[in-house]
Design an enzyme around this catalytic site. Structure first.
Site, PDB file in Angstrom:
ATOM      1  N   GLU A   1       0.887  -1.173   0.000  1.00  0.00           N
ATOM      2  CA  GLU A   1       0.000   0.000   0.000  1.00  0.00           C
ATOM      3  C   GLU A   1       0.920   1.216   0.000  1.00  0.00           C
ATOM      4  O   GLU A   1       1.431   1.617   1.035  1.00  0.00           O
ATOM      5  CB  GLU A   1      -0.900  -0.013   1.246  1.00  0.00           C
ATOM      6  CG  GLU A   1      -1.897  -1.170   1.288  1.00  0.00           C
ATOM      7  CD  GLU A   1      -3.103  -0.942   0.373  1.00  0.00           C
ATOM      8  OE1 GLU A   1      -3.355   0.218  -0.035  1.00  0.00           O
ATOM      9  OE2 GLU A   1      -3.783  -1.930   0.053  1.00  0.00           O
TER      10      GLU A   1
ATOM     11  N   CYS B   1      -2.224   9.464   2.639  1.00  0.00           N
ATOM     12  CA  CYS B   1      -1.757   8.868   1.375  1.00  0.00           C
ATOM     13  C   CYS B   1      -2.664   9.221   0.205  1.00  0.00           C
ATOM     14  O   CYS B   1      -2.191   9.364  -0.918  1.00  0.00           O
ATOM     15  CB  CYS B   1      -1.633   7.359   1.511  1.00  0.00           C
ATOM     16  SG  CYS B   1      -3.159   6.570   2.026  1.00  0.00           S
TER      17      CYS B   1
HETATM   18  P1  NAD Z   1       7.457   5.069   7.648  1.00  0.00           P
HETATM   19  O1  NAD Z   1       8.750   5.828   7.584  1.00  0.00           O
HETATM   20  O2  NAD Z   1       6.746   4.957   8.952  1.00  0.00           O
HETATM   21  O3  NAD Z   1       7.786   3.605   7.070  1.00  0.00           O
HETATM   22  C1  NAD Z   1       6.795   2.625   6.981  1.00  0.00           C
HETATM   23  C2  NAD Z   1       7.281   1.379   7.674  1.00  0.00           C
HETATM   24  O4  NAD Z   1       8.440   0.869   7.026  1.00  0.00           O
HETATM   25  C3  NAD Z   1       7.674   1.606   9.119  1.00  0.00           C
HETATM   26  O5  NAD Z   1       7.092   0.604   9.925  1.00  0.00           O
HETATM   27  C4  NAD Z   1       9.181   1.528   9.105  1.00  0.00           C
HETATM   28  O6  NAD Z   1       9.727   1.059  10.291  1.00  0.00           O
HETATM   29  C5  NAD Z   1       9.454   0.578   7.973  1.00  0.00           C
HETATM   30  N1  NAD Z   1      10.753   0.813   7.352  1.00  0.00           N
HETATM   31  C6  NAD Z   1      11.347   1.997   7.116  1.00  0.00           C
HETATM   32  N2  NAD Z   1      12.543   1.815   6.505  1.00  0.00           N
HETATM   33  C7  NAD Z   1      12.723   0.477   6.372  1.00  0.00           C
HETATM   34  C8  NAD Z   1      13.756  -0.332   5.816  1.00  0.00           C
HETATM   35  N3  NAD Z   1      14.869   0.188   5.299  1.00  0.00           N
HETATM   36  N4  NAD Z   1      13.575  -1.659   5.838  1.00  0.00           N
HETATM   37  C9  NAD Z   1      12.471  -2.210   6.366  1.00  0.00           C
HETATM   38  N5  NAD Z   1      11.458  -1.474   6.899  1.00  0.00           N
HETATM   39  C10 NAD Z   1      11.580  -0.157   6.919  1.00  0.00           C
HETATM   40  O7  NAD Z   1       6.399   5.640   6.660  1.00  0.00           O
HETATM   41  P2  NAD Z   1       6.610   6.315   5.241  1.00  0.00           P
HETATM   42  O8  NAD Z   1       7.169   5.364   4.266  1.00  0.00           O
HETATM   43  O9  NAD Z   1       7.268   7.653   5.402  1.00  0.00           O
HETATM   44  O10 NAD Z   1       5.071   6.566   4.920  1.00  0.00           O
HETATM   45  C11 NAD Z   1       4.691   7.541   4.044  1.00  0.00           C
HETATM   46  C12 NAD Z   1       4.389   6.923   2.694  1.00  0.00           C
HETATM   47  O11 NAD Z   1       3.404   5.923   2.863  1.00  0.00           O
HETATM   48  C13 NAD Z   1       3.802   7.916   1.738  1.00  0.00           C
HETATM   49  O12 NAD Z   1       4.326   7.688   0.468  1.00  0.00           O
HETATM   50  C14 NAD Z   1       2.326   7.606   1.781  1.00  0.00           C
HETATM   51  O13 NAD Z   1       1.622   7.988   0.624  1.00  0.00           O
HETATM   52  C15 NAD Z   1       2.345   6.140   1.952  1.00  0.00           C
HETATM   53  N6  NAD Z   1       1.109   5.671   2.567  1.00  0.00           N
HETATM   54  C16 NAD Z   1       0.308   4.849   1.862  1.00  0.00           C
HETATM   55  C17 NAD Z   1      -0.876   4.436   2.408  1.00  0.00           C
HETATM   56  C18 NAD Z   1      -1.794   3.515   1.686  1.00  0.00           C
HETATM   57  O14 NAD Z   1      -2.698   2.992   2.327  1.00  0.00           O
HETATM   58  N7  NAD Z   1      -1.606   3.262   0.400  1.00  0.00           N
HETATM   59  C19 NAD Z   1      -1.244   4.875   3.673  1.00  0.00           C
HETATM   60  C20 NAD Z   1      -0.387   5.708   4.354  1.00  0.00           C
HETATM   61  C21 NAD Z   1       0.795   6.107   3.800  1.00  0.00           C
END
Ligand code: NAD
Length: 452
Positions: free
Chosen positions: A218, A252
């Protein structure tokens, strides 16, 4: 505040093994047990609502109302819909048997997968951990939930409270950041459900490939809003602003930018400024309904985009308070930095385009969005956008809300993700759809058999 993640990385293999043993025992499968677990999750959300509201206020400055509506109440809505329909969804579905194979029966059943890993992001830290969990448990699986370290209070509250309501041998919360998630990804799961950005999505998918584990990704991206002349611009602006500035733009499916066709651009500017004032008053910093940017890194990234166009409204910011005003930028060039990556904050650029053809071309030249929105009175425009563009979802006249309609699939396409969930789609995602054939062990004489 420093916070020690629980459990330690070294304990992760044993923890996953325990969840697998629980699954293998068969006790997650009976419908009654699934409903018990959903009832426990319901109790957690209702009895601990205030604790979660406080955690969400600390992490993201969410008001109690917004926290309830978009996180706690959201999950309850998803859960109640699932409980109301689960028995019907799990009923074997009869399938027709071609004459050649008669007599025989065939049907389709949904088998639980096993141990599911849910990795959640920080922007709706409760919703995006627990709405998938509803589907995981309803489908008869065990789960590891990995909340985001960037919403530490909500993560800690989930780690502390979930085990009080749900058997830790069935649902485990693993807190932490990259090292812990990396350790988790070294384990074999039966499904990995990841919400977050595409760079990490690729890491997750590569890790999953080692065990042929299916993934749901997602992800995000830039969700455009097309506005046509002839649309009621006051209503349009109000609805765009509501979707955009919710959670300070950190959603998102938030409208990322506006593609304003023809003369709609000029009219929209004034109405967007009015809408922001209606929602948050003259000083949004003082409004209890307006959120804050999650951390300084994201604040700095967003502040650097503020000069990418003419400021229609907003622009104010305060790093110490992680406050960035609801901001609308006009006359934005398609090449500006604000147009190159997902904004994920309260900045709304307006890009003027001459006509619908140009708007469609603009969308199709870029990554497939998670959502596409349009404000138009023209059925022809709606048809053209439906047929000529590809996006996770398409909504006319109402940004963001498709997410809260549990009968709709929620997910992306291309760079915005793969797979879908919510309601019955979650059951599909967290089950194996199994074909079952049953032919009696009695053969008819050859002469009686129908010819193929
Ligand atoms: P985030 O930084 O919290 O990362 C998401 C998860 O990935 C966390 O649990 C984190 O610990 C893990 N993570 C981070 N780096 C990692 C790595 N190198 N290896 C393994 N795991 C790792 O969140 P984010 O990515 O900044 O979230 C924002 C993004 O998510 C935006 O692009 C947003 O559009 C998208 N998003 C999508 C949805 C959806 O439902 N489609 C919902 C919310 C957010």
């Amino acid at each position: 505040m420093t916070h020690t993640p629980t459990p330690a990385e070294a304990d992760i293999p044993a923890l996953v093994a325990r969840l697998r043993a629980t699954f293998d025992s068969g006790r997650t499968k009976p419908l009654a047990r699934r409903l018990d677990r959903l009832a426990a999750l319901r109790a957690l959300l209702t009895e601990q609502a205030e604790v979660f509201q406080q955690a969400l206020a600390a992490d993201l400055g969410k008001s109690a109302t917004e926290a309830y509506r978009t996180e706690i109440g959201f999950v309850l809505n998803e859960l109640d819909h699932t409980v109301a329909h689960l028995e019907e969804w799990l009923r074997p579905k009869p399938a027709a048997v071609p004459g050649f194979f008669q007599p025989a029966e065939a049907h389709v059943v949904r088998d639980p997968l096993g141990v599911v890993l849910v990795v959640a992001p920080w922007n709706y830290p409760l919703q995006l951990a627990l709405a998938p969990l509803v589907g995981v448990l309803a489908a008869g699986n065990t789960a590891v939930v990995k909340p985001s370290e960037l919403a530490p209070e909500t993560s800690a509250a989930m780690a502390r409270l979930l085990p009080r309501y749900l058997d830790p041998e069935t649902v485990a919360v693993v807190e932490g950041a990259v090292p812990e998630t990396t350790a988790l990804l070294e384990q074999r799961f039966d499904h990995i459900f990841y919400t977050g950005n595409g760079a990490v999505g690729r890491i997750v998918m590569a890790a999953a490939a080692r065990n042929l584990t299916p993934v749901t990704l997602e992800l995000g991206g830039k969700s455009p809003v097309v506005v046509e002349p002839g649309a009621d611009l006051a209503v349009t602006a109000r609805r765009i602003a509501q979707g955009k500035f919710l959670n300070a733009g950190q959603t998102c499916v938030a409208p990322d930018y506006v593609l304003a066709i023809g003369e709609s651009a000029a009219g929209l500017e004034k109405h967007l400024a009015d809408a922001v004032r209606e929602m948050y008053g003259d000083d949004p910093a003082a409004s209890p309904e307006y959120g804050r940017i999650v951390n300084e890194r994201h604040f700095d990234r967003l502040a650097a985009l503020l000069d990418d166009g003419r400021t229609v409204t907003g622009g104010g910011h305060d790093r110490a308070a992680r406050y960035l005003a609801p901001t609308v930028l006009a006359d934005v060039s398609p090449d500006a930095a604000v147009m190159r990556a997902e904004i994920f904050g309260p900045i709304l650029p307006i890009v003027a385009v001459p006509d619908l053809d140009a708007a469609i071309a603009f969308i199709n030249e870029r990554d497939k969005p998670l959502a596409l929105y349009a404000f138009t009175e023209s059925e022809r425009t709606k048809r053209r956008l439906t047929e000529e563009t590809s996006s996770g979802a398409l909504s006319f006249g109402l940004p963001v809300s498709h997410l809260a309609m549990p009968e709709l699939p929620f997910g992306g396409v291309g760079e915005s993700g793969m797979g879908r969930y919510h309601g019955e789609y979650s059951i599909d995602t967290f089950s194996h759809t199994k074909a079952v054939v049953d032919k009696p062990l009695v053969d008819r004489p050859v002469a009686d058999r129908p010819r193929a």
